[in-house]
Design a protein around this motif. Structure first.
Motif, PDB file in Angstrom:
ATOM      1  N   VAL A 374       0.869  -1.060  -0.088  1.00  0.00           N
ATOM      2  CA  VAL A 374      -0.053   0.027   0.145  1.00  0.00           C
ATOM      3  C   VAL A 374       0.855   1.234   0.041  1.00  0.00           C
ATOM      4  O   VAL A 374       2.005   1.207   0.440  1.00  0.00           O
ATOM      5  CB  VAL A 374      -0.773  -0.036   1.056  1.00  0.00           C
ATOM      6  CG1 VAL A 374      -2.016  -1.096   1.135  1.00  0.00           C
ATOM      7  CG2 VAL A 374      -0.059   0.000   2.494  1.00  0.00           C
ATOM      8  N   LYS A 383       1.391  -4.710   2.429  1.00  0.00           N
ATOM      9  CA  LYS A 383      -0.157  -4.996   2.736  1.00  0.00           C
ATOM     10  C   LYS A 383      -0.470  -5.735   3.849  1.00  0.00           C
ATOM     11  O   LYS A 383      -0.228  -6.831   3.525  1.00  0.00           O
ATOM     12  CB  LYS A 383      -0.756  -4.958   1.436  1.00  0.00           C
ATOM     13  CG  LYS A 383      -2.309  -4.753   1.355  1.00  0.00           C
ATOM     14  CD  LYS A 383      -2.877  -4.985   0.026  1.00  0.00           C
ATOM     15  CE  LYS A 383      -4.462  -4.754   0.149  1.00  0.00           C
ATOM     16  NZ  LYS A 383      -5.133  -4.910  -1.354  1.00  0.00           N
ATOM     17  N   ASP A 386      -2.681  -9.363   2.908  1.00  0.00           N
ATOM     18  CA  ASP A 386      -1.992  -9.991   1.788  1.00  0.00           C
ATOM     19  C   ASP A 386      -0.571 -10.206   1.679  1.00  0.00           C
ATOM     20  O   ASP A 386      -0.145 -11.303   1.220  1.00  0.00           O
ATOM     21  CB  ASP A 386      -2.327  -8.987   0.323  1.00  0.00           C
ATOM     22  CG  ASP A 386      -3.781  -8.809   0.152  1.00  0.00           C
ATOM     23  OD1 ASP A 386      -4.627  -9.811   0.895  1.00  0.00           O
ATOM     24  OD2 ASP A 386      -4.198  -8.053  -0.651  1.00  0.00           O
ATOM     25  N   ASP A 537      -0.898 -10.153  -6.743  1.00  0.00           N
ATOM     26  CA  ASP A 537      -1.243  -9.227  -7.525  1.00  0.00           C
ATOM     27  C   ASP A 537      -1.037  -9.506  -9.018  1.00  0.00           C
ATOM     28  O   ASP A 537       0.123  -9.645  -9.362  1.00  0.00           O
ATOM     29  CB  ASP A 537      -0.499  -7.705  -7.286  1.00  0.00           C
ATOM     30  CG  ASP A 537      -0.926  -6.528  -8.080  1.00  0.00           C
ATOM     31  OD1 ASP A 537      -1.785  -6.962  -9.282  1.00  0.00           O
ATOM     32  OD2 ASP A 537      -0.748  -5.352  -7.720  1.00  0.00           O
TER      33      ASP A 537
END
Length: 560
Positions: A374, A383, A386, A537
Motif C-alpha cells: 500500500v 499490505k 495480503d 497481484d
C-alpha cells in the motif's frame, strides 16, 4: 623354450597358425617410430648396402629407438596432463579468490529453518541484492554522481528466490526498495560497529549500509519470518560484466522509449518499439529504468526486472554458452568476480552445486511477483493481510502458480493404537508462538489447555516454565502406545494428523501451540489451503515461460 638369438629380445607370441606373430598383427604399428624412409639408422647388409625403403631390417637399434620414442611420448603426455591439471587447479584457486564473502545474517534473531518434507527435503531461500554502490571508478562511470562516492550503499534491488523442497517450482518475490519498515539491530562483522534497531520505519534499501548484506538478510527475516539460506549481491559493474558474458537477453517495449527527462532524470535507456536483445550497459540501463516505464514507479521497475530475469533463464537454457569452453570460461571469470555472497558459498564448487539445484524447475513453474503493498505517501509498506498471506505461502513451501493444489494429498494415517478415554489422557500444552521477530503470545498455553478441558480432556495442563519457538503447531508423543491418545487430542482441535509426531524429546503427550495458531480455540486452516492466487497481484505477476509481455512506455518518454 630357447632363448632369443638377440640379446635383450624376448620371444614373440605366436599367431594362430603357429608362426611368429608380428607387431602389426597385434595392432602395434612400428612404422610410427621409423624415420621418413631414409634408412639412416638401419645397419648395412652383407653387401654393405642398406635395405630399400619398405624392406628395412628391424634390428635391435630400431627396436630400442622405438621404445625410446614411446617412453618419450608417454612421458610427455604425463607432463602435459599434470601441467593441464595444475593449470586447472590454479585457475580454480584463482576463481575462488575472485569471490567476495560476508556473514549471512548479522542481526540478533534468525527465522527458524523450515521443517523437511516427508522425503527429507527442504526448500532453499536465496536473497538476491542489487547494490547501487558507487565507491569505484567503474560503478561511478555507470551511474550516479561524484557526490555519491563514499556514501553508504543502498540495496536498490531485493528479490527473494524460493526453490521448493521437491525442486519442481520456484518463486521470486521482489520487495520495492522504498518499502518502509523498522530495521533490526545489526552488528558490522568487520568493524564491530552496532546499528541499533530503528524506532521508526525506514526504507529497507538503507539496510545494506548498516553493516553489509547480512543486515539486509536480517531485515527480510524480520519482516517475513522466512529463513534465508544464502544471499548473492552484485553491483553496477558486476551486472554489466555478467550481462556481457551471458550474451544478449531479449526484452520488449510497446513503444519507442528514452529514459531521460528535462531534469536529467532517467537511466538513459533508448530502445525502439518491439523486442531488442540487450547486454552490457544497455542491460544495466534496462534493470535501472524507472522513468519511462508504466507509472514511473519502483513497482514498474521491479516488473521490468522480472521480465529480464525470465528472459535470461529462457536464453541460458537454449544458448550454447555452456557448451562452448571459452564462453564458459569467460562466464565463470565474470560471475566469480561480480558476485558477493555469504560465507557458505565461498568456492566455485559451492556455487556450481547451487546452480545445479536452481536449474531444476522448468520455466513454466517459475513465478515472479512483487510483495503486495500500500502507498504511504511517496513510499510503500507491506499490505497487511495480503503480504502476510504471501510470506506464509513461502514459509509453507506452497507454489505460487497454484499447481500444487492439483496434487492429491496423502490421507492422514490413522493409528491402530486405541485411544484411552478423553478424561484419562494427560496432555501438556506449551506456548511455541514466539518467532525470530515477535514475542510469544501471553497466556497462549493456558488458553488452549482450557479449550482441551472443555472438550473433555480434563488432564490437560499448561507448561508455564518455558516459551518455545515453533512455526507450526505440533503434537508429540514418546512411544507407540501413546500415538492413539495424541491423535485423539489432534482430532478434537482440528489439528491435521500429519502434525502428530513421535519424539523422544517428550515424556508424554505434548501439544506445542505454534506461531500459526496465535488466536482462537480451534486450529485454523493451514495457509497451504489458500488459493495462492488470492495472495498475488496479477498485474505484478509473471510466469517464467511467458515471452509475450512488453513493458508499457510511460507517456512523455517516447521518441520517433
Amino acid at each position: 623354450m630357447g632363448r632369443s638369438g638377440v640379446r635383450g629380445e624376448r620371444s614373440r607370441p605366436s599367431g594362430r597358425d603357429g608362426s611368429t606373430a608380428r607387431a602389426g598383427d597385434l595392432g602395434w604399428d612400428e612404422s610410427l617410430y621409423e624415420g621418413p624412409g631414409s634408412g639412416g639408422d638401419t645397419p648395412p647388409g652383407p653387401d654393405g648396402r642398406r635395405p630399400a625403403q619398405g624392406h628395412r631390417h628391424k634390428g635391435p637399434r630400431a627396436k630400442r629407438r622405438g621404445f625410446r620414442i614411446l617412453r618419450w611420448a608417454v612421458g610427455t603426455l604425463a607432463v602435459l596432463v599434470l601441467a593441464t591439471a595444475g593449470a586447472g587447479y590454479l585457475w580454480y584457486r584463482h576463481l575462488n579468490s575472485n569471490i567476495k564473502t560476508d556473514k549471512l545474517n548479522i542481526g540478533e534473531h534468525k527465522a527458524p529453518a523450515p521443517t523437511p518434507n516427508a522425503a527429507g527435503q527442504t526448500p532453499l531461500n536465496i536473497l538476491l541484492i542489487g547494490s547501487d554502490s558507487r565507491n569505484s571508478k567503474e560503478n561511478l562511470k555507470l551511474g550516479g554522481s561524484k557526490e555519491s562516492v563514499g556514501a553508504a550503499p543502498l540495496a536498490d534491488v531485493q528479490m527473494l528466490l524460493h526453490l521448493s523442497a521437491d525442486r519442481t517450482n520456484m518463486s521470486v518475490v521482489s520487495m520495492p526498495r522504498d518499502t518502509l519498515a523498522q530495521l533490526p539491530k545489526c552488528t558490522d562483522p568487520k568493524t564491530g560497529k552496532v546499528y541499533e534497531a530503528t524506532t521508526t520505519r525506514q526504507m529497507v534499501n538503507t539496510s545494506l549500509g548498516r553493516g553489509g548484506p547480512g543486515c539486509t538478510v536480517a531485515t527480510w527475516e524480520e519482516i517475513t519470518g522466512i529463513h534465508i539460506d544464502h544471499f548473492m549481491m552484485v553491483d553496477f559493474s558486476g551486472v554489466v560484466s555478467m550481462a556481457d558474458a551471458v550474451g544478449g537477453v531479449p526484452v520488449c517495449v510497446d513503444a519507442n522509449v528514452y529514459s531521460r527527462n528535462s531534469l536529467g532524470e532517467g537511466s538513459g535507456l533508448k530502445l525502439r518499439k518491439g523486442t531488442t536483445s540487450v547486454k552490457g550497459e544497455q542491460a544495466l540501463a534496462w534493470l535501472r529504468t524507472r522513468h519511462g516505464f508504466e507509472d514511473g514507479s519502483d513497482i514498474a521497475r521491479a516488473k521490468a526486472q522480472h521480465m529480464y530475469m525470465s528472459s535470461m533463464v529462457r536464453e541460458l537454457r537454449k544458448n550454447a554458452t555452456f557448451t562452448h569452453p571459452n564462453k564458459l570460461r569467460t562466464l565463470a571469470e565474470k560471475a566469480t568476480d561480480a558476485l558477493h555472497v555469504d560465507d557458505d558459498l565461498h568456492t566455485v564448487k559451492k556455487l556450481y552445486d547451487l546452480s545445479n539445484e536452481l536449474k531444476k524447475p522448468e520455466p513454466d513453474r517459475i513465478t515472479m511477483t512483487t510483495m503486495p503493498f500500500v502507498y504511504v505517501g511517496a513510499r510503500v509498506a507491506p499490505k497487511a493481510n495480503d503480504a502476510d498471506a504471501l510470506w506464509r505461502l513461502i514459509r509453507e513451501d506452497v507454489s505460487l502458480d497454484g499447481k500444487d493444489k492439483d496434487k492429491k494429498k496423502a490421507k492422514d494415517e490413522v493409528s491402530d493404537d486405541p485411544a484411552a478415554p478423553d478424561d484419562k489422557i494427560a496432555v501438556q500444552v506449551s506456548n511455541g508462538t514466539r518467532t525470530a521477530t515477535t514475542a510469544a503470545v501471553p497466556g497462549r498455553a493456558s488458553q488452549v489447555a482450557q479449550a482441551l478441558v472443555a472438550e473433555g480432556f480434563t488432564k490437560s495442563v499448561p507448561d508455564q516454565t518455558q516459551s518455545l519457538a515453533e512455526e507450526k503447531t505440533v503434537l508429540r508423543y514418546p512411544s507407540s502406545d501413546l500415538e492413539g491418545d495424541a491423535q485423539a487430542v489432534a482430532k478434537s482441535l482440528g489439528i491435521p494428523l500429519s502434525s502428530v509426531k513421535k519424539s523422544t524429546d517428550v515424556s508424554g503427550v505434548t501439544l506445542i501451540v505454534g506461531a500459526d495458531w496465535k488466536t482462537g480455540n480451534a486450529y485454523p486452516k493451514s495457509g497451504a489451503d489458500e488459493d495462492a492466487g488470492k495472495a498475488l497481484d496479477k498485474e505484478q505477476t509473471q510466469n517464467g515461460a511467458d515471452d509475450s509481455k512488453c513493458m508499457k512506455v510511460e507517456p512523455g518518454y517516447t521518441w520517433s
